[in-house]
Design a protein around this motif. Structure first.
Motif, PDB file in Angstrom:
ATOM      1  N   TYR A 111       0.869  -1.179   0.000  1.00  0.00           N
ATOM      2  CA  TYR A 111       0.000   0.000   0.000  1.00  0.00           C
ATOM      3  C   TYR A 111       0.906   1.228   0.000  1.00  0.00           C
ATOM      4  O   TYR A 111       1.686   1.440   0.927  1.00  0.00           O
ATOM      5  N   VAL A 112       0.812   2.046  -1.054  1.00  0.00           N
ATOM      6  CA  VAL A 112       1.685   3.222  -1.147  1.00  0.00           C
ATOM      7  C   VAL A 112       0.884   4.517  -1.266  1.00  0.00           C
ATOM      8  O   VAL A 112       1.433   5.553  -1.619  1.00  0.00           O
ATOM      9  N   GLY A 113      -0.404   4.457  -0.943  1.00  0.00           N
ATOM     10  CA  GLY A 113      -1.186   5.684  -0.924  1.00  0.00           C
ATOM     11  C   GLY A 113      -2.514   5.549  -1.621  1.00  0.00           C
ATOM     12  O   GLY A 113      -2.749   4.614  -2.396  1.00  0.00           O
ATOM     13  N   GLY A 114      -3.400   6.475  -1.331  1.00  0.00           N
ATOM     14  CA  GLY A 114      -4.723   6.513  -1.937  1.00  0.00           C
ATOM     15  C   GLY A 114      -5.284   7.915  -1.892  1.00  0.00           C
ATOM     16  O   GLY A 114      -4.583   8.875  -1.543  1.00  0.00           O
ATOM     17  N   LEU A 115      -6.560   8.051  -2.234  1.00  0.00           N
ATOM     18  CA  LEU A 115      -7.184   9.375  -2.339  1.00  0.00           C
ATOM     19  C   LEU A 115      -8.438   9.476  -1.479  1.00  0.00           C
ATOM     20  O   LEU A 115      -9.284  10.340  -1.722  1.00  0.00           O
ATOM     21  N   THR A 116      -8.530   8.636  -0.465  1.00  0.00           N
ATOM     22  CA  THR A 116      -9.746   8.594   0.348  1.00  0.00           C
ATOM     23  C   THR A 116     -10.098   9.953   0.921  1.00  0.00           C
ATOM     24  O   THR A 116     -11.282  10.333   0.970  1.00  0.00           O
ATOM     25  N   HIS A 117      -9.095  10.696   1.350  1.00  0.00           N
ATOM     26  CA  HIS A 117      -9.349  11.986   1.989  1.00  0.00           C
ATOM     27  C   HIS A 117      -9.087  13.157   1.059  1.00  0.00           C
ATOM     28  O   HIS A 117      -8.876  14.292   1.510  1.00  0.00           O
ATOM     29  N   THR A 118      -9.098  12.884  -0.255  1.00  0.00           N
ATOM     30  CA  THR A 118      -8.870  13.937  -1.249  1.00  0.00           C
ATOM     31  C   THR A 118     -10.177  14.249  -1.959  1.00  0.00           C
ATOM     32  O   THR A 118     -10.918  13.353  -2.362  1.00  0.00           O
ATOM     33  N   ALA A 119     -10.463  15.542  -2.105  1.00  0.00           N
ATOM     34  CA  ALA A 119     -11.663  15.958  -2.831  1.00  0.00           C
ATOM     35  C   ALA A 119     -11.413  15.815  -4.324  1.00  0.00           C
ATOM     36  O   ALA A 119     -10.536  16.479  -4.886  1.00  0.00           O
ATOM     37  N   LEU A 120     -12.141  14.935  -4.965  1.00  0.00           N
ATOM     38  CA  LEU A 120     -11.934  14.663  -6.388  1.00  0.00           C
ATOM     39  C   LEU A 120     -12.964  15.401  -7.232  1.00  0.00           C
ATOM     40  O   LEU A 120     -14.133  15.528  -6.845  1.00  0.00           O
ATOM     41  N   ASN A 121     -12.520  15.868  -8.402  1.00  0.00           N
ATOM     42  CA  ASN A 121     -13.446  16.505  -9.337  1.00  0.00           C
ATOM     43  C   ASN A 121     -14.325  15.482 -10.043  1.00  0.00           C
ATOM     44  O   ASN A 121     -15.417  15.807 -10.511  1.00  0.00           O
ATOM     45  N   ALA A 122     -13.832  14.258 -10.123  1.00  0.00           N
ATOM     46  CA  ALA A 122     -14.570  13.179 -10.794  1.00  0.00           C
ATOM     47  C   ALA A 122     -14.146  11.865 -10.164  1.00  0.00           C
ATOM     48  O   ALA A 122     -13.040  11.748  -9.634  1.00  0.00           O
TER      49      ALA A 122
END
Length: 648
Positions: free
Chosen positions: A224-235
């Motif tokens: 596991y080297v990272g993700g976007l769970t806590h990132t606001a995504l445009n799409a």
């Protein structure tokens, strides 16, 4: 016969002592050469030559020899990618091989993804109900319908050896088949967003699952080297691709945004620039780049990923759902004849519309914009489409008589040439229109030009006057080396040109959608033969070649554009080792003994041509014994001749 010397320009036979001295010296020289070679750790000259001949006879592993006429074609494996349609259609590009698809076969559920085999000559497709379909050398190891999927299947990943695969459902459930090991899943666990993709590690002992919100879940030896769970995504996230090392990955968003983690290198994204939803991402096997594909079939190569084509300007039965990439060994070649007797014609009304998707045998493009002395604003793009995907191409030109104002202007311009001769003015009008169309065509190399003669355009009430214009255009195009045909119907031709019978090939509209080939008989006019008929489905004009057209396709169409044959660069030899190569000829395959290919993680940019290898400069010491032997031969022969001349 023993021949050794040239004396006064004539060969002289070896006699008595000369021949004996020559034999002794030659044997001595050969022995010295062999002894020096063995002492140096090499092999006798004869053995070295034999091994060299063996190497020359067969190309090195990884090379593929084409069967085309002329010089032998030698290429290395190269990058390729495959676009997957929701109907199961498969569109290969680059070195990707086409092994079949499902576009013409009904399936119980839409196709949602797939995976390519390690060889590049096979792939799997997976449907949303878990049905798996294998093509080429892909091994079928099972499907889900019999077992019952707990949720809709959304993705697929294959083992590195191609002996198994995993399916993942939108609920995160994982199903393993063949040699693929089940290492865990997300079934029964609450997810913040549905799963959208699965990817395997380089050794096949782990895999990742990606969620639509960018959440990443690692299983087995997948880090596991990272993700976007806590990132606001445009799409939302729609796809993922692992790096060659298995120590990183890319995530792709529906808007074309790309997110790199671990050792994945960010090479750019689209971020809203795509015309449709981005649905797939695939790593370039040639380097650190990647491809993005949109649902409309548009492909975007970023970083080290080369662009080899797309179906972005084509009308598809269903949208593209993903892109596969891998090492390809196919050598695409332009077909020698149309793959089909059916084709299409387009012109300026289709400039802003999608064009038919391949495959099709041929395509025709309008040069003018509905009337003479005008130009199609998207001629270049449409011609490129017409000669792509193995399609043959031809062009057509609108024709018409001048209006009253245009006739008056033409009469003034040509007053010194024509005077009051109306026929002369009309003749020059037709010739000028043909010349303008030739200029508008630019570098297009279409051998066949069709004249569009329709009542919808402006014509004079006198058919004989109209015939003067048509005859002038035909003559001017023929003088330019073009073959000419007529597009019209018997009814329209009679109104416009009357009894004029040029006896040219005919392209006849009005054929029924069902069984258009039957229209090839019984509808000719103007002394010509039907070469092609046209029908339409309300969106595109469809054309079908008649027997005469099929027989004359070589002179009726421009050949397809040469396909791109990307390949990996030639492997570089180890430090201190000089590679050798011999000239290529039509009869021989040059010896190829490259060093082993670099590891997959090495950055290799796709190439359209191989890297030429410079001949090595051989060391001089192996030649020393031979030179000494030659000197000994010469000395012995001279001594022998002296003895023969003066006696013992």
């Amino acid at each position: 016969m023993w021949v050794a010397f040239l004396h006064n320009g004539e060969p002289q036979p070896m006699r008595g002592p000369v021949r004996r001295s020559f034999l002794v010296a030659a044997v001595t020289a050969a022995a010295m050469t062999a002894i020096v070679g063995v002492l140096a750790g090499g092999s006798p000259v004869g053995a070295t030559a034999a091994r060299s001949a063996t190497r020359t006879a067969a190309p090195a592993a990884g090379l593929r020899v084409g069967a085309a006429a002329g010089p032998a074609l030698i290429t290395r494996a190269g990058p390729g990618y495959w676009l997957i349609g929701g109907d199961g259609g498969v569109f290969p590009f680059g070195r990707g091989a086409y092994e079949g698809g499902l576009a013409t076969r009904p399936t119980n559920a839409p196709i949602v993804g797939g995976a390519v085999t390690p060889t590049g000559v096979g792939y799997w497709l997976v449907a949303s109900d878990g049905g798996v379909f294998a093509f080429g050398d892909a091994r079928w190891s099972g499907s889900l319908p019999a077992a019952g999927a707990s949720d809709v299947i959304v993705g697929m990943a294959a083992t590195p050896k191609g002996d198994g695969y995993w399916l993942v459902g939108a609920d995160g459930a994982v199903f393993a088949f063949g040699a693929a090991r089940y290492l865990g899943g997300l079934s029964g666990r609450p997810l913040s967003a549905p799963a959208v993709a699965i990817a395997a590690t380089a050794d096949g002992r782990g895999y990742w699952i990606a969620g639509a919100d960018g959440a990443m879940y690692a299983f087995g030896d997948a880090p596991y080297v990272g993700g976007l769970t806590h990132t606001a995504l445009n799409a939302p996230i729609t796809a993922m691709a692992p790096t060659a090392t298995g120590r990183g990955y890319w995530l792709a968003g529906a808007d074309g945004g790309v997110y790199a983690f671990g050792d994945a290198v960010f090479a750019g994204g689209l971020s809203g620039r795509a015309h449709a939803r981005v649905v797939g991402i695939a790593r370039s096997p040639a380097g650190a780049g990647y491809w993005l594909v949109a649902a409309d079939g548009g492909v975007f190569g970023l970083g080290g990923a080369g662009y080899f084509g797309s179906v972005g300007a084509s009308r598809l039965n269903r949208g593209v759902v993903g892109i596969l990439s891998g090492k390809g060994i196919a050598i695409p070649t332009a077909p020698a004849a149309p793959a089909s007797s059916a084709g299409f014609d387009v012109s300026w009304p289709q400039c802003d519309r999608l064009r038919p998707a391949p495959p099709y045998g041929f395509a025709l493009v309008g040069i003018t914009r509905g009337h003479m002395f005008s130009s199609n604003p998207c001629l270049d793009a449409q011609w490129a489409w017409a000669t792509s995907y193995g399609s043959f191409g031809a062009v057509y030109v609108n024709t018409n008589a001048p209006t009253a104002v245009e006739f008056a202007e033409s009469a003034v311009r040509n007053a010194l040439t024509c005077g009051p001769d109306t026929g002369c003015v009309l003749d020059l009008w037709g010739r000028a229109g043909a010349e303008e169309a030739l200029r508008a065509a630019g570098g297009l190399s279409a051998p066949m030009w069709w004249l569009d003669v329709e009542t919808a355009n402006t014509w004079l009430p006198d058919p004989a006057a109209n015939a003067v214009i048509i005859r002038a255009m035909v003559d001017q195009l023929q003088r330019a080396g073009k073959r000419v045909g007529i597009y019209s119907t018997a009814y329209q031709w009679g109104i416009i040109a009357g009894a004029y019978d040029p006896g040219l090939p005919l392209w006849i509209p009005g054929a029924p959608v069902a069984g258009p080939a039957a229209f090839c008989t019984g509808h000719a006019f103007g002394g010509g033969r039907a070469y092609m008929v046209q029908s339409g489905d309300g969106v595109f004009d469809t054309d079908v070649l008649c027997g005469a057209g099929l027989a004359a396709y070589r002179t009726g169409f421009a050949p397809p554009a040469a396909p791109v044959v990307p390949q990996y660069p030639a492997p570089q030899p180890a430090p201190g080792v000089v590679a050798t190569a011999q000239p290529t000829s039509a009869a021989t395959v040059p010896p190829a003994t490259p060093a082993p290919r670099p590891a997959p993680s090495a950055a290799l940019a796709p190439m359209t041509q191989g890297s030429p290898l410079r001949p090595a400069r051989e060391p001089m010491w192996p030649a020393i014994p031979a030179l000494l032997g030659l000197a000994l031969v010469a000395s012995s022969c001279v001594t022998a001749r002296r003895r023969g001349r003066h006696g013992p």
